[in-house]
Scaffold this motif. Structure first.
Motif, short mmCIF file in Angstrom:
data_model
loop_
_atom_site.label_atom_id
_atom_site.label_comp_id
_atom_site.label_asym_id
_atom_site.label_seq_id
_atom_site.Cartn_x
_atom_site.Cartn_y
_atom_site.Cartn_z
N ILE A 86 17.29 22.20 -0.78
CA ILE A 86 15.92 21.70 -0.59
C ILE A 86 16.02 20.31 0.04
O ILE A 86 16.78 19.47 -0.41
CB ILE A 86 15.17 21.63 -1.92
CG1 ILE A 86 15.02 23.02 -2.53
CG2 ILE A 86 13.80 20.98 -1.75
CD1 ILE A 86 14.41 23.02 -3.92
N PHE A 87 15.20 20.08 1.08
CA PHE A 87 15.23 18.81 1.80
C PHE A 87 13.91 18.07 1.57
O PHE A 87 12.84 18.69 1.52
CB PHE A 87 15.46 19.03 3.29
CG PHE A 87 16.78 19.67 3.60
CD1 PHE A 87 17.89 18.89 3.87
CD2 PHE A 87 16.91 21.06 3.60
CE1 PHE A 87 19.11 19.48 4.16
CE2 PHE A 87 18.12 21.66 3.89
CZ PHE A 87 19.23 20.88 4.16
N THR A 88 14.00 16.74 1.46
CA THR A 88 12.82 15.91 1.21
C THR A 88 12.84 14.70 2.15
O THR A 88 13.88 14.08 2.34
CB THR A 88 12.80 15.40 -0.24
OG1 THR A 88 12.82 16.51 -1.13
CG2 THR A 88 11.55 14.58 -0.51
N VAL A 89 11.68 14.40 2.71
CA VAL A 89 11.49 13.18 3.49
C VAL A 89 10.29 12.44 2.91
O VAL A 89 9.24 13.04 2.68
CB VAL A 89 11.24 13.47 4.99
CG1 VAL A 89 11.03 12.18 5.76
CG2 VAL A 89 12.41 14.24 5.58
N ARG A 90 10.46 11.14 2.66
CA ARG A 90 9.38 10.37 2.03
C ARG A 90 9.25 9.01 2.72
O ARG A 90 10.25 8.38 3.08
CB ARG A 90 9.67 10.16 0.55
CG ARG A 90 8.60 9.36 -0.20
CD ARG A 90 8.99 9.12 -1.64
NE ARG A 90 9.27 10.39 -2.31
CZ ARG A 90 9.89 10.47 -3.49
NH1 ARG A 90 10.32 9.39 -4.10
NH2 ARG A 90 10.09 11.65 -4.04
N PHE A 91 8.02 8.55 2.88
CA PHE A 91 7.75 7.23 3.46
C PHE A 91 6.77 6.48 2.55
O PHE A 91 5.76 7.04 2.13
CB PHE A 91 7.16 7.35 4.87
CG PHE A 91 6.69 6.03 5.44
CD1 PHE A 91 7.60 5.18 6.05
CD2 PHE A 91 5.36 5.66 5.37
CE1 PHE A 91 7.18 3.97 6.58
CE2 PHE A 91 4.93 4.45 5.89
CZ PHE A 91 5.85 3.60 6.50
N GLU A 92 7.08 5.22 2.27
CA GLU A 92 6.19 4.34 1.51
C GLU A 92 6.05 3.03 2.28
O GLU A 92 7.06 2.40 2.62
CB GLU A 92 6.74 4.06 0.11
CG GLU A 92 6.94 5.31 -0.74
CD GLU A 92 7.73 5.02 -2.01
OE1 GLU A 92 8.17 3.86 -2.17
OE2 GLU A 92 7.89 5.94 -2.82
N GLY A 93 4.83 2.64 2.59
CA GLY A 93 4.61 1.41 3.35
C GLY A 93 3.45 0.62 2.80
O GLY A 93 2.52 1.18 2.19
N ALA A 94 3.50 -0.70 3.00
CA ALA A 94 2.41 -1.57 2.56
C ALA A 94 2.12 -2.58 3.67
O ALA A 94 3.04 -3.24 4.17
CB ALA A 94 2.78 -2.29 1.27
N TYR A 95 0.85 -2.67 4.04
CA TYR A 95 0.42 -3.63 5.06
C TYR A 95 -0.51 -4.65 4.42
O TYR A 95 -1.53 -4.29 3.81
CB TYR A 95 -0.31 -2.91 6.21
CG TYR A 95 -0.86 -3.87 7.24
CD1 TYR A 95 -0.01 -4.48 8.16
CD2 TYR A 95 -2.21 -4.17 7.28
CE1 TYR A 95 -0.51 -5.37 9.10
CE2 TYR A 95 -2.72 -5.05 8.22
CZ TYR A 95 -1.86 -5.65 9.13
OH TYR A 95 -2.35 -6.53 10.05
N LEU A 96 -0.13 -5.93 4.51
CA LEU A 96 -0.94 -7.02 3.96
C LEU A 96 -1.85 -7.55 5.06
O LEU A 96 -1.40 -8.24 5.98
CB LEU A 96 -0.03 -8.13 3.43
CG LEU A 96 -0.72 -9.33 2.78
CD1 LEU A 96 -1.50 -8.89 1.54
CD2 LEU A 96 0.30 -10.40 2.42
N ASP A 97 -3.12 -7.22 4.98
CA ASP A 97 -4.08 -7.60 6.02
C ASP A 97 -4.49 -9.07 5.90
O ASP A 97 -4.66 -9.77 6.90
CB ASP A 97 -5.31 -6.70 5.95
CG ASP A 97 -6.40 -7.13 6.91
OD1 ASP A 97 -6.15 -7.07 8.13
OD2 ASP A 97 -7.48 -7.53 6.45
N SER A 98 -4.65 -9.54 4.66
CA SER A 98 -5.13 -10.91 4.46
C SER A 98 -4.61 -11.44 3.13
O SER A 98 -4.51 -10.69 2.15
CB SER A 98 -6.66 -10.95 4.48
OG SER A 98 -7.15 -12.24 4.16
N PHE A 99 -4.27 -12.73 3.10
CA PHE A 99 -3.90 -13.41 1.86
C PHE A 99 -4.48 -14.82 1.93
O PHE A 99 -3.89 -15.72 2.53
CB PHE A 99 -2.38 -13.46 1.69
CG PHE A 99 -1.93 -13.92 0.33
CD1 PHE A 99 -1.49 -13.00 -0.61
CD2 PHE A 99 -1.95 -15.26 -0.01
CE1 PHE A 99 -1.07 -13.41 -1.87
CE2 PHE A 99 -1.54 -15.69 -1.27
CZ PHE A 99 -1.09 -14.76 -2.20
N GLU A 100 -5.68 -14.98 1.37
CA GLU A 100 -6.36 -16.27 1.40
C GLU A 100 -6.07 -17.06 0.14
O GLU A 100 -6.07 -16.50 -0.96
CB GLU A 100 -7.87 -16.06 1.54
CG GLU A 100 -8.29 -15.41 2.85
CD GLU A 100 -9.79 -15.24 2.94
OE1 GLU A 100 -10.46 -15.30 1.89
OE2 GLU A 100 -10.30 -15.05 4.06
#
Length: 377
Positions: free
Chosen positions: A202-216
């Motif tokens: 069994i094969f698995t591909v996984r992606f996890e990403g986080a984009y920080l749009d603003s930090f005031e």
């Protein structure tokens, strides 16, 4: 409404020094298309009293090579560009508690026409009032006007006063303080695909990403609001991509970690992006490592029961589909081996006392580990 779920919770706290507080949390999940699409969202409030460390850690004064930004932009002198300045750090018994609000909403996509596929996107926003922080000394110097009282200077000389140059820095206070507020928002992205079982696993591909749009961030009430997304230790994008393979009791996962580049402090240079690779191997004895009456081809049927050939040509009766272990002593044994940062890449340089972004990078570089686990029941 095909499937609607609502959850609600309340948390009550009482502090002898900070009073009582009740914080609610509400979550909603709705499937407008069964087995295909999920909409979800949540809202809650929070309260965090300062810790004993933040309140009562003893004060410590040390020297650090820093740029006196206010003087350097006028004088351009080497001694103002980099010199050893005194920094005060430690606890603050006058701290107040933090209050926060958090909100998130997003969707999950799991199309039945592609079994094993999972996609998710979630927007988040967090607002914190009176945020507790001990700020980086260089950040304080770069934004001195927004942190009144944090930098102590000697009176300027007559010549400096004529040129509008402030006096020399005597002390920078980087002890824990309550800021005006911190507001952050961005997007979390997730994707995974797991193949159906195949003859080779069994094969698995996984992606996890986080984009920080603003930090005031606001230093104190009435001061300028600073946009800090993409600046020191606040990269706009981070991700992790994994590829896995499992067959029987064996499993391996290869991981690519990525942290985007961002402005250093002072912001006249860029901290490089930080890509690293990890490898993980595991073998579980007893998971796919035994023989089953249904899969080995050795099974026979007699009186409705499965049998396999034993020693001396004798037949041994076993329940249909049960596992005949090769070695009972190995059942429950797990072997793990891994390497973090396979190529031994050093962390990117950052302009601080450690010389690298402590909150984001690991100075150990390549790290090899081995683990043995045994379950007896």
């Amino acid at each position: 409404f095909n499937n609607l779920e609502v959850q609600a919770a309340f948390r009550a706290e009482n502090y002898s020094d900070f009073g009582s507080i009740v914080n609610p949390k509400v979550g909603v999940a709705w499937r407008p298309i069964a087995d295909w699409f999920l909409l979800r969202g949540s809202y809650g409030t929070g309260f965090r009293a300062p810790s004993l460390v933040q309140l009562f850690t003893g004060s410590l004064t040390f020297s650090q090579e820093l740029r006196d930004t206010r003087r350097f932009v006028v004088t351009g002198a080497p001694e103002d560009e980099s010199s050893s300045l005194q920094v005060l750090s430690g606890g603050n018994p006058d701290l107040d508690a933090e209050d926060s609000e958090n909100f998130s909403t997003g969707f999950v996509f799991t199309p039945p026409i592609v079994p094993g596929l999972f996609l998710s996107v979630d927007f988040f926003r967090v607002d914190v009032e009176q945020s507790i922080a001990n700020l980086d000394p260089q950040f304080i110097l770069d934004n001195e006007a927004n942190f009144p009282g944090f930098v102590v200077r000697s009176p300027p000389s007559a010549s400096d006063r004529e040129l509008g140059i402030p006096g020399q820095v005597l002390l920078i206070n980087s002890s824990f303080q309550n800021l005006g507020f911190v507001k952050a928002q961005g997007v979390d992205i997730g994707a995974e695909y797991v193949t159906p079982p195949t003859p080779i696993g069994i094969f698995t591909v996984r992606f996890e990403g986080a984009y920080l749009d603003s930090f005031e961030q606001q230093g104190s009430e009435g001061q300028e609001v600073l946009e800090l997304a993409g600046t020191f230790v606040r990269p706009k994008f981070r991700s992790r991509t994994m590829a896995g393979w499992r067959i029987g009791g064996f499993e391996t996962v290869f991981t690519f970690n990525y942290t985007d580049s961002y402005l250093d402090s002072p912001p006249d240079r860029t901290v490089d992006s930080d890509p690293t690779f990890d490898l993980f191997l595991e073998y579980r004895f007893g998971r796919g490592s035994g023989r089953t009456a249904a899969t080995t081809g050795l099974a026979k049927e007699r009186d409705g029961k499965a049998t396999i050939d034993g020693k001396g040509g004798k037949e041994t009766f076993v329940p249909s589909g049960s596992v005949v272990r090769q070695n009972r002593w190995l059942d429950g044994l797990v072997l793990r081996f891994g390497v973090r940062n396979i190529f031994d890449d050093p962390p990117p340089f950052a302009n601080n006392t450690a010389g690298f972004p402590v909150a984001l990078a690991d100075p150990r570089q390549r790290f090899v580990f081995f683990d043995i686990e045994k379950k007896f029941w």
